[in-house]
Write an enzyme that holds these catalytic residues in place. Structure first.
Site, short mmCIF file in Angstrom:
data_model
loop_
_atom_site.label_atom_id
_atom_site.label_comp_id
_atom_site.label_asym_id
_atom_site.label_seq_id
_atom_site.Cartn_x
_atom_site.Cartn_y
_atom_site.Cartn_z
N THR A 1 -1.58 2.48 4.33
CA THR A 1 -1.07 3.84 4.18
C THR A 1 -0.40 4.23 5.47
OG1 THR A 1 -2.76 4.57 2.64
CG2 THR A 1 -1.81 6.27 4.05
N THR B 1 1.42 6.87 0.45
CA THR B 1 0.57 5.75 0.03
C THR B 1 0.66 5.49 -1.47
OG1 THR B 1 -1.70 4.89 0.20
CG2 THR B 1 -1.48 7.17 -0.49
N ARG C 1 -6.73 8.62 -10.12
CA ARG C 1 -7.43 8.79 -8.84
C ARG C 1 -6.43 9.16 -7.73
NH1 ARG C 1 -6.98 6.61 -3.46
NH2 ARG C 1 -9.01 6.77 -2.45
N SER D 1 0.81 -1.23 0.00
CA SER D 1 0.00 0.00 0.00
C SER D 1 0.84 1.26 0.00
CB SER D 1 -0.90 0.05 1.23
OG SER D 1 -1.71 -1.09 1.30
N THR E 1 -6.22 6.90 7.51
CA THR E 1 -6.01 5.80 6.58
C THR E 1 -7.38 5.20 6.26
OG1 THR E 1 -4.88 3.67 6.23
CG2 THR E 1 -5.52 4.17 8.48
N GLY E 2 -7.45 4.49 5.15
CA GLY E 2 -8.73 3.90 4.76
C GLY E 2 -9.27 4.56 3.51
N1 ASP Z 1 -6.24 6.50 2.30
C1 ASP Z 1 -5.66 5.88 1.15
C2 ASP Z 1 -6.36 6.39 -0.07
O1 ASP Z 1 -7.55 6.57 -0.07
C3 ASP Z 1 -5.78 4.40 1.13
C4 ASP Z 1 -5.42 3.64 2.36
O2 ASP Z 1 -5.28 4.18 3.44
O3 ASP Z 1 -5.25 2.43 2.21
O4 ASP Z 1 -5.69 6.55 -1.06
#
Ligand code: ASP
Length: 326
Positions: A187, A205, A215, A85, A238-239
């Site tokens: 991330t 990330t 994106r 990631s 994160t997320g």
């Molecule tokens: N926050 C990151 C994103 O949306 C992804 C992640 O945390 O895994 O790009």
């Protein structure tokens, strides 16, 4: 379950508030007499990243500034091929191209970010160069890559055999549906406090696995993936970045702390802001990690499974966060 069980408030303890009187030397230059250099240093990072957090913590103990320590710490994960990631070895977009996002913010409120950068591994360091060497805050795509090469970064192939294989497997169906924790939302968002008591942060990330080309998520967006206010504290996310951006999550947390909420309560409120807009149980993960100026730490997530790393007093711990859904 008392969620504060997860968060040992006393672990960091109160640190001495430093007063830095500015005096004018006989050369007429202002000199900052910050003589007390013994502030209790600490480093926090999203997820279980013991090496990265330890590297940052150790750097702080050695006297490195918070901004240099965060960049040094996250660099470990950026070159860790097993982390899919972040950085090299990160999952590609749906065309098989790895593109990275990162930002940094220092104790003066200066910040830098790079978006959708290809072929450059250490994008947090690059974001710091944007902050320090350009009049801008954000460089994206080709421009960011060109800037990196001018600064001496060596272009690399970021797609490893392993992530190529996983992408090819994904292509068989080609459906993009964010899955809870399954995509390894690794991330890395890191906040450090240095010996001068200054806070800085970094977020780096490869974004969501198999994202649409171009994106960009929350991670390189100041206020969403990261926010620092040296008088108040800092937060990282994160997320699923789209949900974090819609609520400007990290900025929200810092502002809630400014208004008196603890880091824990502020993270919970930021998660609530996301949840209250959902119809039913969401199938995505968002997690926040925050600290205030005194070193009190809070964390909270939508789904279970989020943990964070905490370095303090030469010890690194991984602590489990509480969540809305179990
Ligand atoms: N926050 C990151 C994103 O949306 C992804 C992640 O945390 O895994 O790009």
């Amino acid at each position: 379950m008392n969620r504060r069980k997860f968060l040992d408030k006393s672990y960091l303890g109160l640190s001495t508030i430093l007063v830095a009187p500015e005096v004018v030397t006989n050369l007429g230059k202002k000199k900052n007499f910050l003589t007390q250099k013994n502030h209790h240093v600490f480093a926090i990072s999203t997820w279980n990243v013991p090496e990265a957090n330890q590297i940052a913590g150790k750097a702080l103990e050695d006297g490195l500034s918070a901004i240099d320590a965060v960049v040094k710490g996250v660099a470990y994960e950026e070159s860790n091929l097993l982390n899919n990631s972040v950085g090299k070895g990160g999952a590609p977009d749906r065309n098989g191209i790895v593109s990275l996002d990162a930002c940094v913010m220092n104790h003066n409120g200066d910040c830098g970010a790079v978006l959708a950068v290809e072929n450059i591994t250490h994008v947090a360091a690059l974001a710091k160069e944007v902050m320090e060497k350009t009049p801008h805050v954000i460089l994206a795509g080709k421009g960011a890559r060109q800037f990196a090469i001018k600064q001496g970064y060596r272009p690399e192939n970021l797609l490893t055999e392993q992530s190529k294989k996983a992408w090819k497997k994904w292509l068989k169906n080609g459906n993009y549906e964010p899955e809870i924790n399954v995509e390894n939302h690794d991330t890395i968002g890191m906040i450090c406090c240095d010996k001068s008591g200054n806070l800085s942060g970094a977020c780096t990330t490869s974004g969501l696995a198999y994202k649409m080309s171009g994106r960009v998520g929350d991670s390189p967006i100041i206020g969403s993936g990261l926010y620092i206010d040296n008088n108040i504290g800092g937060a990282v996310a994160t997320g699923l970045g789209e949900e974090v951006i819609k609520t400007v999550g990290s900025f929200l947390i810092v502002e809630l702390m400014r208004n008196g909420l603890s880091p824990q309560k502020a993270c919970e409120e930021a998660v609530n802001r996301i949840i209250e807009k959902q119809k039913g149980k969401p199938n995505f993960q968002v997690a926040y990690l925050a600290t205030n100026k005194t070193g009190e730490v809070g964390a909270f997530s939508v789904q279970s499974g989020f943990s964070y790393s905490l370095y303090k007093s030469k010890t690194n711990k991984n602590l489990v966060s509480n969540s809305i859904y179990k």
